[in-house]
Design an enzyme around this catalytic site. Structure first.
Site, PDB file in Angstrom:
ATOM      1  CE  LYS A  54      -3.612  -2.661   2.196  1.00  0.00           C
ATOM      2  NZ  LYS A  54      -4.306  -3.100   3.406  1.00  0.00           N
ATOM      3  CD  GLN A  98      -3.143  -4.586   6.648  1.00  0.00           C
ATOM      4  OE1 GLN A  98      -3.065  -3.603   5.923  1.00  0.00           O
ATOM      5  NE2 GLN A  98      -3.789  -5.685   6.283  1.00  0.00           N
ATOM      6  CG  ASP A 121      -9.243  -0.384   5.004  1.00  0.00           C
ATOM      7  OD1 ASP A 121      -9.136  -0.662   3.790  1.00  0.00           O
ATOM      8  OD2 ASP A 121      -8.498  -0.877   5.876  1.00  0.00           O
TER       9      ASP A 121
END
Ligand code: NDP
Length: 303
Positions: A54, A98, A121
């Site tokens: 990412k 994450q 997200d």
């Protein structure tokens, strides 16, 4: 029949090119580069690999990556402090924590804390809640399901009125994928580990999204002829020689693995109308959609 391949690598590259072009245009007129903060708690190798990919994508597309590696034993309070600071930081447009977090941390509370305008997200309860309500729009759609729908649309598959079956009901893939399909006027069935006679349910699907994490479980004779099959699964299985013995790595001497999806690709390809490969299908879309969401976050906050 041989299914038409939906090339996720190519479509993801087009998304990335569009994002990079828009970032460059914004920077040229004096806007700050979009910034993505990645928060990695602990030292899980798989999580570190995803986060590194990412960060790399951010750099390649002209965005700024701010990385926060935190110790596995960090307390809930300390982690929440970091999130609050990132919420307040003007250089940070998107915040990505994450998952999974170490088990002593309360994931729900952490996700809830991320400002909705920075929730790239799309996992905060506010964004998911909006996705689940008729007539409401989330600010951000979770990246993997967003990628699945984008692939269907790019392949020209009609979602409205289709019978869609989603295998899996996880918070990050199955459930949001089902909500997105409902929003696009498909008739949706969601399957999980307690579903009875899965093959019979799957055979009704004009559109199948498989996200169960079970290597090649969906067989060719489960697929309705002409169906569109989106395979989200990423599973490592042993790579075998023609005599059935494991292929060993020349470097390490350990058995080598190959990646397969949740669908038996060779069997399904002979029946389906469209299919995504693994690797090279949904996988590359996840990061591409994260980059698209980060650009959107910058647009929401800076325009
Ligand atoms: P989870 O383990 O969180 O969820 C799996 C879901 O599948 C659950 O709802 C579970 O049911 C259901 N399930 C498991 N076994 C069966 C079975 N035998 N029959 C029917 N349903 C079953 O997985 P994720 O959603 O996180 O991931 C799914 C797959 O997608 C994995 O292979 C993962 O690696 C991959 N993935 C790929 C991404 C990408 O970028 N391409 C991103 C994220 C995930 P129940 O709820 O009853 O337990």
């Amino acid at each position: 029949m041989t299914a038409q391949l939906i090339d996720g690598k190519l479509i993801a590259q087009q998304v990335r090119d569009d994002v990079a072009a828009e970032v460059a245009r914004r920077v040229a007129i004096g806007k700050p580069k979009p910034g993505l903060a990645t928060v990695l708690v602990g030292d899980r190798v798989d999580s570190a690999t995803y986060v590194a990919a990412k960060q790399k994508a951010c750099h390649e597309l002209g965005m700024v990556s701010y990385h926060y590696p935190l110790p596995a034993e960090i307390s809930q309070d300390e982690l929440e402090k970091v999130i609050r600071a990132l919420n307040a930081d003007e250089l940070v447009n998107g915040i990505l924590v994450q998952l999974p977090l170490p088990s002593h941390l309360n994931e729900e509370r952490v996700l809830q804390l991320i400002s909705i305008e920075k929730d790239v997200d799309g996992f905060s309860p506010l964004n998911i809640g909006r996705l689940a309500q008729k007539g409401r729009e989330p600010l951000f759609v979770p990246c993997t399901p967003y990628g699945c729908i984008y692939l269907l649309e790019q392949a020209g598959i009609k979602i409205e009125g289709a019978n869609a079956v989603v295998l899996g009901r996880s918070n990050i893939v199955g459930m949001p994928a089902a909500l997105l399909l409902i929003g696009k006027n498909a008739t949706v069935t969601v399957c999980h580990s307690r579903t009875k006679d899965l093959p019979a349910v799957v055979r009704q699907a004009d559109i199948l999204i498989a996200a169960i994490g079970r290597p090649e479980m969906v067989r060719g004779d489960w697929i309705k002829p002409g169906a569109a099959v989106i395979d989200v699964g990423i599973n490592g299985i042993p790579l075998l020689n023609s005599d059935g013995s494991p292929v060993l790595s020349e470097k390490t001497g350990k058995p080598r693995q190959k990646l397969v999806g949740d669908v038996n690709f060779a069997e399904a390809q002979a029946v389906a109308g469209y299919i995504t490969p693994v690797p090279g299908g949904v996988g590359p879309m996840t990061i591409a959609m994260l980059m698209k969401n980060t650009l959107r976050a910058a647009q929401i906050q800076q325009d």
